[in-house]
Design a protein around this motif. Sequence first.
Motif, PDB file in Angstrom:
ATOM      1  N   GLU A  35       2.566  -1.804   2.605  1.00  0.00           N
ATOM      2  CA  GLU A  35       1.208  -1.655   1.697  1.00  0.00           C
ATOM      3  C   GLU A  35       1.038  -0.302   1.064  1.00  0.00           C
ATOM      4  OE1 GLU A  35      -1.705  -2.639   5.863  1.00  0.00           O
ATOM      5  OE2 GLU A  35      -0.949  -0.534   5.815  1.00  0.00           O
ATOM      6  N   GLU A  36       1.955   0.888   1.545  1.00  0.00           N
ATOM      7  CA  GLU A  36       1.686   1.243   0.067  1.00  0.00           C
ATOM      8  C   GLU A  36       2.776   0.786  -0.457  1.00  0.00           C
ATOM      9  OE1 GLU A  36       1.679   5.775  -1.663  1.00  0.00           O
ATOM     10  OE2 GLU A  36       0.860   4.310  -0.178  1.00  0.00           O
ATOM     11  N   THR A  37       3.583  -0.011  -1.564  1.00  0.00           N
ATOM     12  CA  THR A  37       4.627  -0.460  -2.442  1.00  0.00           C
ATOM     13  C   THR A  37       3.493  -1.647  -2.574  1.00  0.00           C
ATOM     14  OG1 THR A  37       6.894   0.063  -0.722  1.00  0.00           O
ATOM     15  CG2 THR A  37       6.979  -1.855  -2.369  1.00  0.00           C
ATOM     16  N   GLN A  86       1.338   8.043  -5.384  1.00  0.00           N
ATOM     17  CA  GLN A  86       1.081   7.796  -6.566  1.00  0.00           C
ATOM     18  C   GLN A  86       0.966   8.289  -7.701  1.00  0.00           C
ATOM     19  OE1 GLN A  86      -2.629   8.631  -7.477  1.00  0.00           O
ATOM     20  NE2 GLN A  86      -2.832   7.432  -9.020  1.00  0.00           N
ATOM     21  N   THR A 100       0.365  -1.522  -3.414  1.00  0.00           N
ATOM     22  CA  THR A 100      -0.084  -0.543  -3.906  1.00  0.00           C
ATOM     23  C   THR A 100       0.192  -0.224  -5.425  1.00  0.00           C
ATOM     24  OG1 THR A 100      -2.131   0.061  -2.162  1.00  0.00           O
ATOM     25  CG2 THR A 100      -1.733   0.974  -3.378  1.00  0.00           C
ATOM     26  N   GLN A 115      -7.344   2.479   1.794  1.00  0.00           N
ATOM     27  CA  GLN A 115      -6.017   3.403   2.481  1.00  0.00           C
ATOM     28  C   GLN A 115      -7.034   5.024   2.362  1.00  0.00           C
ATOM     29  OE1 GLN A 115      -2.683   2.621  -0.254  1.00  0.00           O
ATOM     30  NE2 GLN A 115      -2.358   0.283   0.777  1.00  0.00           N
ATOM     31  N   PRO A 131      -1.012   7.734   3.578  1.00  0.00           N
ATOM     32  CA  PRO A 131      -1.457   6.431   2.360  1.00  0.00           C
ATOM     33  C   PRO A 131      -1.913   7.626   0.947  1.00  0.00           C
ATOM     34  CG  PRO A 131      -3.117   7.287   3.434  1.00  0.00           C
ATOM     35  CD  PRO A 131      -2.408   7.784   4.181  1.00  0.00           C
ATOM     36  N   LEU A 132      -1.473   6.913  -1.051  1.00  0.00           N
ATOM     37  CA  LEU A 132      -2.047   7.413  -1.850  1.00  0.00           C
ATOM     38  C   LEU A 132      -1.017   8.777  -1.353  1.00  0.00           C
ATOM     39  CD1 LEU A 132      -5.614   6.680  -1.803  1.00  0.00           C
ATOM     40  CD2 LEU A 132      -4.072   5.321  -2.806  1.00  0.00           C
TER      41      LEU A 132
END
Length: 648
Positions: free
Chosen positions: A500-502, A542, A504, A490, A538-539
């Motif tokens: 996809e973020e969920t 987090q 991760t 990502q 992305p990211l």
Amino acid sequence: MGTIKAQKVSAIEHEASEGYSKRFTDSSASLTIQMAALQNAQKMGNKEDEAICSAYLALTHKRLLHLKEFTKYAERSYDIASSIKSNRAKAFSNTAMGYLKSYTDDKTQALTFFLEAYALFNTMQSYDQSAKLGADISYLFSPDSPDKVKKYADEGLSFAEKSGNPESILHARLAVGSYLSDLIAAGENNRWQEAVSFFKQTIDFIEKNETKIDSKSNIGIAYINLAALYMNGPKPIDENSFLSALEKAVVIGKQYGIKGVYRSSMGLRGQYYVSKGEYRTAENLFKEGIAYQQSLPYKDNYLLAAFYECLKNIAAEEKDYKAYFEYDASFIKYNKLKYDESTQQILQNTDAKYESEKKIARIKQLEQENKLQKKNQLLGYGISAVLLIGLVFMYRSYYFRQRYHQKREDFLQQQQTNNKLKMELLEKETLENLAEKLSLERRLLQSQMDPHFIFNALGNIQGMILRKDTDLAVLYLGKFAKLSRRVLEQSRMETVTLEEETLTLKNYIELQQLRLNQSFDYHIQCNDSVDQQLPIPPLLIQPFVENAIEHGLKPLEVFQKGILFITFEEKPVENLLICTIKDNGIGLTASRRQKTDDSHRSLSTKITDERLLLMLKDNSQAKLEVRELTIDKDGQQGCMVTLSIPIL
């Protein structure tokens, strides 16, 4: 920023300029002074002055119609200026080359050189040079581009007035006057009075500053242009003003040997008397011009042919055929000589143009070859450096590989006595190699994952290995590897989907649960209206989840169960995705009190801040809110982070 000051003129350049100013009054002394200045520059090794002196000599030989010397010095000036870093030298050399190209009727190249010189002189605030170039550029644009003719003529006059140099002012005023005359010739007769007034002002200026003006031909041209305006103006013309202007032009043409001025003034007077039907006056005038030309050491074949043609036309009007044939014979003679001279001049110009273009092409070719040679040299250095680095890495690889095999051999020999112990040690070795591989990936991803988290995760794996809790270690290691790979993938993407973020986040949180012995629970909730395929950076979330776990939930007492809520809500009108991260941890105030090293700041948090700032530039509604939750009736507290993420 302060204003740019005009560059100071050197003593050698001043000497060359003084010699150049004598080109009309004493051409021999002019060349002598300029050659002395050039020799001084060469003796002192001053390339800038050498280029400038060569440019002045080129322009002097142009005045004397010495094409060979004109070409030699112009090209020498250009060659020297191209080899040094001097804008002043480049300005003078481009000026000389521009006049050379103009002389050989290469208008396109002349404009290229003139415009380059014009820009450089403007930068240096050399107003007198800028004024002359502006005027000459306007002539080259005529008649194809009237707007540019006016632009450069007006700019030239503005620069001339700033310089205060009478010669530059007259040169620029003639360019503006030429523009006005062109407008009248194009049919704008309403501007005739404006043009006459402008030229009268120019004549007044000349009479006040005649001794300071070196270019006497420009003085004669001013009188001729005024006379031409009267000739082509409203009828009846102002005869006294017309003849007075022409008389002054004739005097200047004779006094300074300016053939063009003399020819034009005599021709205008003759045409005027012919138009009035005063053939005897016109005939005497043309014969006077012929006698004057015959008395000179040189013959102006162009002028003699023109005068005989006028006499021939007068004879035709009076039906004096005998005189007509006599004049026609002389006309044919001088017209042929004029044609021969013109043809010779064209051939010379063509030869000079060809040689000049060939030399410039060769210079450009040498410059390209030099650049290519430098590139090849740099490429050679690059290849050598790559080979050297490759050899170093090959040596290091061989060295460490030998050490690795030696240690492995020793290790296997020591384990031969006990198969069970051997299997355990091999298993340990395999896990340690995996951990080392993940540690390498961790170093590559240090800008995306917090180093403390990675070190703690690897520490937990090591502890599980030492406790021989193999199954749990493999499970933990598998989750950690999966998270690392996902983060790596990502990090190379500009956007990922919310789904996809969920995933991760779930992987990361479950890994934290394993590390912290399931001391907290989590819930991730998306409203039904939220599109799971929304693209987001992305990211981005987090680091805030990590802060909630590390600084909010982890410090809780053993008997307190931590809870982490993550919710997503879409606001289509504002084009925003709202992410809320809420925990029941110890809160911001207590977390700050527990920190022992306040100087440390997570790299991932810093990067996230920078990304949010970039989003803020593109979308003013992007924002981050961090709020501490107050203690409720059940004694619960915590922290809530709200991220307003623009939908891409």
